[in-house]
Design a protein around this motif. Structure first.
Motif, PDB file in Angstrom:
ATOM      1  N   LYS A 199       0.833  -1.209   0.000  1.00 13.01           N
ATOM      2  CA  LYS A 199       0.000   0.000   0.000  1.00 13.01           C
ATOM      3  C   LYS A 199       0.862   1.251   0.000  1.00 13.01           C
ATOM      4  O   LYS A 199       0.453   2.287  -0.534  1.00 13.01           O
ATOM      5  CB  LYS A 199      -0.966  -0.010   1.189  1.00 13.01           C
ATOM      6  CG  LYS A 199      -0.310   0.072   2.542  1.00 13.01           C
ATOM      7  CD  LYS A 199      -1.325   0.175   3.650  1.00 13.01           C
ATOM      8  CE  LYS A 199      -0.540   0.321   4.944  1.00 13.01           C
ATOM      9  NZ  LYS A 199      -1.109   0.902   6.041  1.00 13.01           N
ATOM     10  N   LYS A 203       0.251   3.927  -2.835  1.00 12.54           N
ATOM     11  CA  LYS A 203      -0.152   5.286  -2.450  1.00 12.54           C
ATOM     12  C   LYS A 203       0.755   6.316  -3.131  1.00 12.54           C
ATOM     13  O   LYS A 203       0.296   7.353  -3.615  1.00 12.54           O
ATOM     14  CB  LYS A 203      -0.049   5.431  -0.933  1.00 12.54           C
ATOM     15  CG  LYS A 203      -0.620   6.730  -0.396  1.00 12.54           C
ATOM     16  CD  LYS A 203      -0.580   6.759   1.120  1.00 12.54           C
ATOM     17  CE  LYS A 203      -1.038   8.116   1.611  1.00 12.54           C
ATOM     18  NZ  LYS A 203      -0.947   8.249   3.071  1.00 12.54           N
ATOM     19  N   GLU A 252      -4.238  -4.339  -0.630  1.00  9.72           N
ATOM     20  CA  GLU A 252      -3.458  -3.143  -0.255  1.00  9.72           C
ATOM     21  C   GLU A 252      -3.430  -2.127  -1.399  1.00  9.72           C
ATOM     22  O   GLU A 252      -3.571  -0.919  -1.179  1.00  9.72           O
ATOM     23  CB  GLU A 252      -2.012  -3.552   0.109  1.00  9.72           C
ATOM     24  CG  GLU A 252      -1.912  -4.353   1.402  1.00  9.72           C
ATOM     25  CD  GLU A 252      -0.544  -4.269   2.050  1.00  9.72           C
ATOM     26  OE1 GLU A 252       0.246  -3.370   1.698  1.00  9.72           O
ATOM     27  OE2 GLU A 252      -0.267  -5.101   2.925  1.00  9.72           O
ATOM     28  N   ALA A 256      -5.251   1.679  -1.551  1.00 13.15           N
ATOM     29  CA  ALA A 256      -4.452   2.909  -1.574  1.00 13.15           C
ATOM     30  C   ALA A 256      -4.466   3.628  -2.919  1.00 13.15           C
ATOM     31  O   ALA A 256      -4.066   4.792  -2.991  1.00 13.15           O
ATOM     32  CB  ALA A 256      -3.000   2.573  -1.213  1.00 13.15           C
TER      33      ALA A 256
END
Lengths: 361, 162
Positions: A199, A203, A252, A256
């Motif tokens: 993640k 992100k 994940e 994100a």
């Protein structure tokens, strides 16, 4: 013409086909339990299931694609051609293996140039490590030469560490990817090759113009294991099972990152596909089983993928789902140990259930 | 214990492997004074019983491998500024900013060393001949967790697995 890159490509294929190079850890999809759709008035049968979906703004027949594997050696041309014929027949996308070899040796372009023979949705491929040397102009030419529809940039630090000729400098890899996504008029997909996207990395990619992420999770073919067969040292055995299993990586990444996400890494059945789509994947990539199937030509690949499609439909009948959107609305339970790991990773599973379908299409 | 943790893979480390530093800053409280030393993040078990042999080994290993922390069965040694400071091993305190010999774990590979560092346990080498291997393996784990130095490794994402 023999060269180091080209020879390595062939070696990889031979090892993948002949040696035990699969992860011992699973893809963790066995810990995902889908809850059937309770909508009344629905009668789902094999004949009224619609598996079509959109991939790179084009309609494809099922939410699967053939993940990029090879190219760059004369013996890999036939593999890519068989794959292209099957992908065309089934109307699903296909990927190429790393095109580094054709940038270095133009005469190897033909081993990737399948669109000369079959009209397919084609994903080009280059390593993040190569972006130090090759910038937008060279990458654009590389994609134009094979008429690619998009570019996968693969990142593979674990493989590079073990590979005898590995590139161990990943400084600025993120900035280089960002720059390519800013300057190239192609859709860019970041992909791992078997150790998974976390993640944190997903992100970070929100701040770039990349189109999507391919999880490349652990649980299928293990590139560390492949390279361990090529090296005489056992120093890297400690990372043989290193990585994020595909189901965890998919959750994940979807948690994100709100754009296009595909799940690859140990996808081996229609049930895996159905679970991945329900968890928010736009499509699933399959590689190793295709490599095995292509030994029997394009018909071998078609037969295998038709079996996967049949399995997908059977699962959808059980789940009372008639299309991809139905799958994306299914509720699910996550069992331990995956549930426990996701909680430690601060993934709010209830929130995830709500947001997994809210991605930009 | 360290076997129960798993590092989270970083697919895009922002690192050149050859620039990874595995030196660790360690604070030692000796005679009520805090001293800071920079050395390899391992201790070495010294198997000699003879004081002269112990001192000789300590000095030699420090010069060759930049290791400053040593154990015997009942004593703990720090090699600092060409002097050897000797401690009896006592009951541990909870303050993990200070070196705590009761948190020490014998390791055989760099992944275990990395886990020890992450959990603020302290890795001990029982076999000095393994140090080159362990250093390389530790750097591999640091690369794959995007840790440029030991301080970053100590904060790398992990999960506890059953």
């Amino acid at each position: 013409m023999k060269n180091q890159t080209s020879s390595r490509k062939l070696e990889h294929i031979k090892i993948a086909l002949k040696k035990n190079t699969q992860f011992k850890i699973t893809n963790q999809f066995e810990n995902i339990e889908l809850i059937p759709n309770k909508a009344v008035g629905k009668r789902v049968s094999e004949h009224n299931i619609d598996l079509s979906t959109i991939f790179l703004n084009k309609k494809i027949n099922a939410p699967i694609f053939i993940s990029g594997m090879t190219g760059g050696h004369e013996k890999t041309f036939k593999i890519n051609l068989n794959i292209a014929e099957a992908a065309h027949e089934l109307n699903i996308p296909m990927g190429l293996g790393s095109q580094r070899a054709m940038i270095e040796h133009k005469e190897l372009t033909y081993t990737y140039n399948v669109k000369k023979y079959y009209d397919v949705i084609l994903l080009g491929n280059i390593g993040a490590a190569q972006l130090v040397k090759y910038k937008s102009k060279a990458i654009k030419q590389m994609l134009e030469d094979v008429d690619a529809d998009a570019l996968c940039i693969h990142t593979n630090p674990a493989q590079e560490i073990v590979q005898p000729e590995g590139n161990l400098n990943f400084k600025n890899a993120f900035n280089n990817i960002k720059s390519i996504a800013d300057n190239l008029d192609y859709k860019i997909i970041l992909k791992e090759v078997g150790n998974g996207i976390s993640k944190e990395v997903a992100k970070k990619m929100n701040s770039t113009n990349i189109y999507g992420i391919d999880t490349g999770g652990a649980g299928g073919t293990n590139w560390v294991a492949i390279e361990l067969f090529r090296t005489s040292t056992s120093n890297f055995d400690i990372i043989r099972e290193w990585g994020i299993p595909t189901a965890q990586s998919l959750i994940e990444t979807r948690y994100a990152f709100n754009k296009f996400v595909t799940a690859t890494g140990g996808i081996r059945s229609g049930l895996d596909v159905v679970k991945a789509i329900s968890l928010g994947a736009n499509a699933c990539g399959i590689a190793m089983p295709i490599l095995n199937a292509q030994k029997f030509g394009s018909n071998g690949i078609i037969k295998y993928l038709n079996l996967i499609v049949k399995q997908i439909k059977n699962e959808m009948i059980k789940l009372n789902c008639s299309n991809i959107q139905d799958l994306r609305s299914l509720q699910f339970n996550i069992k331990n140990p995956l549930k426990n790991i996701l909680e430690q990773r601060k993934i709010n599973i209830n929130l995830f259930q709500k947001k997994r379908s809210n991605f930009k299409k | 214990m360290i076997q129960n943790i798993k590092f989270i893979h970083c697919a895009l480390p922002d690192i050149d492997f050859n620039e990874i530093s595995i030196k660790q800053k360690i604070k030692i409280k000796a005679n009520n004074k805090i001293k800071t030393i920079s050395c390899m993040p391992f201790a070495v078990e010294i198997k000699s019983k003879n004081t002269k042999d112990i001192n000789k080994q300590i000095a030699k290993i420090n010069i060759q491998k930049n290791i400053a922390l040593f154990f015997t069965k009942s004593k703990f040694f720090i090699f600092i500024n060409k002097h050897i400071i000797e401690f009896n091993i006592k009951a541990n305190k909870k303050n993990t900013d200070q070196f705590n010999p009761n948190n020490a774990i014998i390791i055989n590979n760099g992944l275990d060393a990395a886990k020890c560092i992450r959990l603020k346990q302290f890795p001990i080498l029982s076999d000095i001949n393994k140090i080159n291997l362990i250093e390389e393996q530790l750097k591999v784990v640091m690369f794959l967790t995007n840790s440029k130095n030991i301080a970053q490794l100590a904060l790398a994402p992990i999960v506890y697995v059953v």
